[in-house]
Design an enzyme around this catalytic site. Sequence first.
Site, PDB file in Angstrom:
ATOM      1  N   GLY A  27       1.021  -1.213  -0.142  1.00 56.05           N
ATOM      2  CA  GLY A  27      -0.045  -0.007   0.159  1.00 56.05           C
ATOM      3  C   GLY A  27       0.982   1.164  -0.076  1.00 56.05           C
ATOM      4  O   GLY A  27       2.152   1.268   0.097  1.00 56.05           O
ATOM      5  N   GLN A  28       0.271   2.579   0.061  1.00 52.84           N
ATOM      6  CA  GLN A  28       1.009   3.578  -0.140  1.00 52.84           C
ATOM      7  C   GLN A  28       1.836   3.803   1.172  1.00 52.84           C
ATOM      8  O   GLN A  28       2.898   4.125   1.026  1.00 52.84           O
ATOM      9  CB  GLN A  28       0.340   4.837  -0.429  1.00 52.84           C
TER      10      GLN A  28
ATOM     11  N   ALA B 116      -5.164  -2.583   5.417  1.00 51.52           N
ATOM     12  CA  ALA B 116      -6.557  -1.966   5.781  1.00 51.52           C
ATOM     13  C   ALA B 116      -7.367  -2.046   4.384  1.00 51.52           C
ATOM     14  O   ALA B 116      -6.621  -2.228   3.375  1.00 51.52           O
ATOM     15  CB  ALA B 116      -6.496  -0.466   6.121  1.00 51.52           C
ATOM     16  N   TYR B 117      -8.563  -2.290   4.606  1.00 52.35           N
ATOM     17  CA  TYR B 117      -9.492  -1.932   3.490  1.00 52.35           C
ATOM     18  C   TYR B 117      -9.765  -0.555   3.674  1.00 52.35           C
ATOM     19  O   TYR B 117     -10.272   0.089   4.306  1.00 52.35           O
ATOM     20  CB  TYR B 117     -10.768  -2.922   3.944  1.00 52.35           C
ATOM     21  N   THR B 118      -9.394   0.138   2.457  1.00 54.98           N
ATOM     22  CA  THR B 118      -9.343   1.574   2.218  1.00 54.98           C
ATOM     23  C   THR B 118     -10.523   2.317   1.356  1.00 54.98           C
ATOM     24  O   THR B 118     -10.459   3.463   1.158  1.00 54.98           O
ATOM     25  CB  THR B 118      -7.993   2.135   1.975  1.00 54.98           C
TER      26      THR B 118
ATOM     27  N   THR C  86      -7.609   6.582  11.071  1.00 53.68           N
ATOM     28  CA  THR C  86      -7.991   7.521  10.322  1.00 53.68           C
ATOM     29  C   THR C  86      -8.891   8.378  10.972  1.00 53.68           C
ATOM     30  O   THR C  86      -9.558   8.365  12.013  1.00 53.68           O
ATOM     31  CB  THR C  86      -8.884   6.900   9.196  1.00 53.68           C
ATOM     32  N   ASP C  87      -8.708   9.870  10.453  1.00 54.09           N
ATOM     33  CA  ASP C  87      -9.671  10.822  10.530  1.00 54.09           C
ATOM     34  C   ASP C  87     -11.084  10.597  10.492  1.00 54.09           C
ATOM     35  O   ASP C  87     -11.971  11.188  10.972  1.00 54.09           O
ATOM     36  CB  ASP C  87      -9.506  12.044   9.924  1.00 54.09           C
TER      37      ASP C  87
ATOM     38  N   TYR D 198     -16.788   2.560   6.368  1.00 58.79           N
ATOM     39  CA  TYR D 198     -15.282   2.542   6.548  1.00 58.79           C
ATOM     40  C   TYR D 198     -14.921   3.103   7.847  1.00 58.79           C
ATOM     41  O   TYR D 198     -14.092   2.437   8.504  1.00 58.79           O
ATOM     42  CB  TYR D 198     -14.514   3.326   5.322  1.00 58.79           C
TER      43      TYR D 198
ATOM     44  N   TRP E 124      -5.927  12.008   5.282  1.00 58.73           N
ATOM     45  CA  TRP E 124      -5.912  12.527   3.762  1.00 58.73           C
ATOM     46  C   TRP E 124      -4.347  12.019   3.291  1.00 58.73           C
ATOM     47  O   TRP E 124      -3.639  12.995   2.724  1.00 58.73           O
ATOM     48  CB  TRP E 124      -6.127  14.049   3.607  1.00 58.73           C
TER      49      TRP E 124
HETATM   50  N1  LIG Z   1      -5.524   6.655   2.288  1.00 58.74           N
HETATM   51  C1  LIG Z   1      -5.992   7.435   2.829  1.00 58.74           C
HETATM   52  O1  LIG Z   1      -6.408   8.665   2.601  1.00 58.74           O
HETATM   53  C2  LIG Z   1      -6.078   7.378   4.419  1.00 58.74           C
HETATM   54  C3  LIG Z   1      -6.355   8.446   5.505  1.00 58.74           C
HETATM   55  C4  LIG Z   1      -6.396   8.244   6.781  1.00 58.74           C
HETATM   56  C5  LIG Z   1      -5.760   6.822   7.355  1.00 58.74           C
HETATM   57  N2  LIG Z   1      -5.377   6.009   6.118  1.00 58.74           N
HETATM   58  C6  LIG Z   1      -5.013   4.538   6.952  1.00 58.74           C
HETATM   59  O2  LIG Z   1      -3.495   4.494   6.797  1.00 58.74           O
HETATM   60  C7  LIG Z   1      -3.189   3.141   6.720  1.00 58.74           C
HETATM   61  C8  LIG Z   1      -2.619   2.896   5.184  1.00 58.74           C
HETATM   62  O3  LIG Z   1      -3.450   3.449   4.255  1.00 58.74           O
HETATM   63  P1  LIG Z   1      -2.794   3.247   2.601  1.00 58.74           P
HETATM   64  O4  LIG Z   1      -3.562   4.572   2.003  1.00 58.74           O
HETATM   65  O5  LIG Z   1      -1.302   2.956   2.874  1.00 58.74           O
HETATM   66  O6  LIG Z   1      -3.712   1.964   2.319  1.00 58.74           O
HETATM   67  P2  LIG Z   1      -3.656   1.354   1.017  1.00 58.74           P
HETATM   68  O7  LIG Z   1      -2.593   1.761   0.008  1.00 58.74           O
HETATM   69  O8  LIG Z   1      -4.976   0.917   0.505  1.00 58.74           O
HETATM   70  O9  LIG Z   1      -2.943  -0.121   1.280  1.00 58.74           O
HETATM   71  C9  LIG Z   1      -3.335  -0.975   2.147  1.00 58.74           C
HETATM   72  C10 LIG Z   1      -2.853  -2.344   2.048  1.00 58.74           C
HETATM   73  O10 LIG Z   1      -3.411  -3.119   3.063  1.00 58.74           O
HETATM   74  C11 LIG Z   1      -3.174  -4.481   2.009  1.00 58.74           C
HETATM   75  N3  LIG Z   1      -4.424  -5.357   2.720  1.00 58.74           N
HETATM   76  C12 LIG Z   1      -5.528  -5.328   2.663  1.00 58.74           C
HETATM   77  N4  LIG Z   1      -6.414  -6.565   3.079  1.00 58.74           N
HETATM   78  C13 LIG Z   1      -5.326  -7.069   3.951  1.00 58.74           C
HETATM   79  C14 LIG Z   1      -5.283  -8.401   4.912  1.00 58.74           C
HETATM   80  N5  LIG Z   1      -6.341  -8.793   4.923  1.00 58.74           N
HETATM   81  N6  LIG Z   1      -3.904  -8.635   5.158  1.00 58.74           N
HETATM   82  C15 LIG Z   1      -2.908  -7.959   4.786  1.00 58.74           C
HETATM   83  N7  LIG Z   1      -3.008  -6.957   4.322  1.00 58.74           N
HETATM   84  C16 LIG Z   1      -4.111  -6.411   3.464  1.00 58.74           C
HETATM   85  C17 LIG Z   1      -3.628  -4.144   0.850  1.00 58.74           C
HETATM   86  O11 LIG Z   1      -3.123  -5.213  -0.093  1.00 58.74           O
HETATM   87  P3  LIG Z   1      -3.973  -5.204  -1.484  1.00 58.74           P
HETATM   88  O12 LIG Z   1      -3.536  -4.232  -2.424  1.00 58.74           O
HETATM   89  O13 LIG Z   1      -3.372  -6.570  -1.988  1.00 58.74           O
HETATM   90  O14 LIG Z   1      -5.376  -5.200  -1.263  1.00 58.74           O
HETATM   91  C18 LIG Z   1      -2.898  -2.816   0.431  1.00 58.74           C
HETATM   92  O15 LIG Z   1      -1.613  -3.121   0.025  1.00 58.74           O
HETATM   93  C19 LIG Z   1      -4.634   2.483   6.705  1.00 58.74           C
HETATM   94  O16 LIG Z   1      -5.021   1.891   8.199  1.00 58.74           O
HETATM   95  C20 LIG Z   1      -5.719   3.411   6.378  1.00 58.74           C
HETATM   96  O17 LIG Z   1      -6.898   3.233   7.111  1.00 58.74           O
HETATM   97  C21 LIG Z   1      -5.486   6.055   5.016  1.00 58.74           C
END
Ligand SMILES: NC(=O)c1ccc[n+]([C@@H]2O[C@H](COP(=O)([O-])OP(=O)(O)OC[C@H]3O[C@@H](n4cnc5c(N)ncnc54)[C@H](OP(=O)(O)O)[C@@H]3O)[C@@H](O)[C@H]2O)c1
Length: 291
Positions: A10-11, A63-65, A104-105, A128, A153
């Site tokens: 993920g990112q 996470a499921y995002t 998350t926020d 979510y 964000w």
């Molecule tokens: N993106 C935002 O704007 C945002 C904002 C606030 C907080 N956050 C939080 O920040 C954290 C990181 O977010 P991110 O943006 O990096 O998310 P992301 O890019 O969607 O990456 C999430 C990763 O989790 C993996 N994943 C999904 N289901 C899984 C499972 N059962 N077991 C192991 N890995 C699994 C996904 O794999 P696949 O690709 O194979 O599905 C993906 O690589 C998360 O907790 C998110 O809730 C994100």
Amino acid sequence: MKIIVTGCKGQLGTALTSLSKKYDTYNWRFMSRVDLDITDIDRLDEFFSKNDMTGSVVINCSAYTDVEKAEDEPEKAFLVNRDGAKNLARASSSFGFKLIHISTDFVFSGDKGSPYKEDDIPDPVSVYGKSKYGGELEVLNCEKNCLIVRTSWLYSATHNTFVKKIYSKLISGKPFSVVLDEIGSPTYAPDLAEILVTITEHIKNVNDFQTSIYHFCNKGEVTRYYFAKKIAEFIRNSTSIHPVLSDELNMKAKRPHDSALDCERTVEKFGLKVRLWEDALKEAVNEIRSE
Ligand SMILES: NC(=O)c1ccc[n+]([C@@H]2O[C@H](COP(=O)([O-])OP(=O)(O)OC[C@H]3O[C@@H](n4cnc5c(N)ncnc54)[C@H](OP(=O)(O)O)[C@@H]3O)[C@@H](O)[C@H]2O)c1
């Protein structure tokens, strides 16, 4: 010391992977969903039993995002965001590691009218957000050696999230709309990754700390619309961006109108210097441009 990163593709996981080269005295292990599915208790047990986990730190980036899709498949969102977090929190007590869980926020409704502090009571308005809050409650149930780091964000130059999508639209030259009535604090994934390493350095030698919550985002707050305008300004692009209200977009998931986070507790506790969101955004945009 071992640092295990889940959800490494993920990112945030990708930002930590890049950063690990700078912190090469740690024994990093990067686990994708295929390597370590956090919803699979047997696989987690097998993995943690095979590795000596005592004193290690697990950073849960998985996470499921997909905020929109979660409205249609809540069971999938809860499975990863609540049950997966519970599995890791329980394993942290059984196997003696420290857990940094990312949240998350979107656990907040956005109706407070000023930046949210860690102790404000969550009241999520989307599936979510509810699933992530469920995960927080599970981690808080494990009273010791877990930290919840809420961010907001999140964006990077490596994944196709808000900043990259806006950049592509600007380059295409066709006018487009961006939401005006959503305020938040953007967070550049590499900045959050740095802070997670700083936090790891603080907790690595502390035995039995109280599970608690910290906020981290870049400094300042902005509307989605002005955030997009800033990207246009950085690349000197004059494509028309129209401000719209979120109600006009017919999105399935409700979003918080103002979910800016107050990071004072984190800054003080860990002695952080936090960049302004504009400075971090400029770096991200330059990176996207150089691709
Ligand atoms: N993106 C935002 O704007 C945002 C904002 C606030 C907080 N956050 C939080 O920040 C954290 C990181 O977010 P991110 O943006 O990096 O998310 P992301 O890019 O969607 O990456 C999430 C990763 O989790 C993996 N994943 C999904 N289901 C899984 C499972 N059962 N077991 C192991 N890995 C699994 C996904 O794999 P696949 O690709 O194979 O599905 C993906 O690589 C998360 O907790 C998110 O809730 C994100």
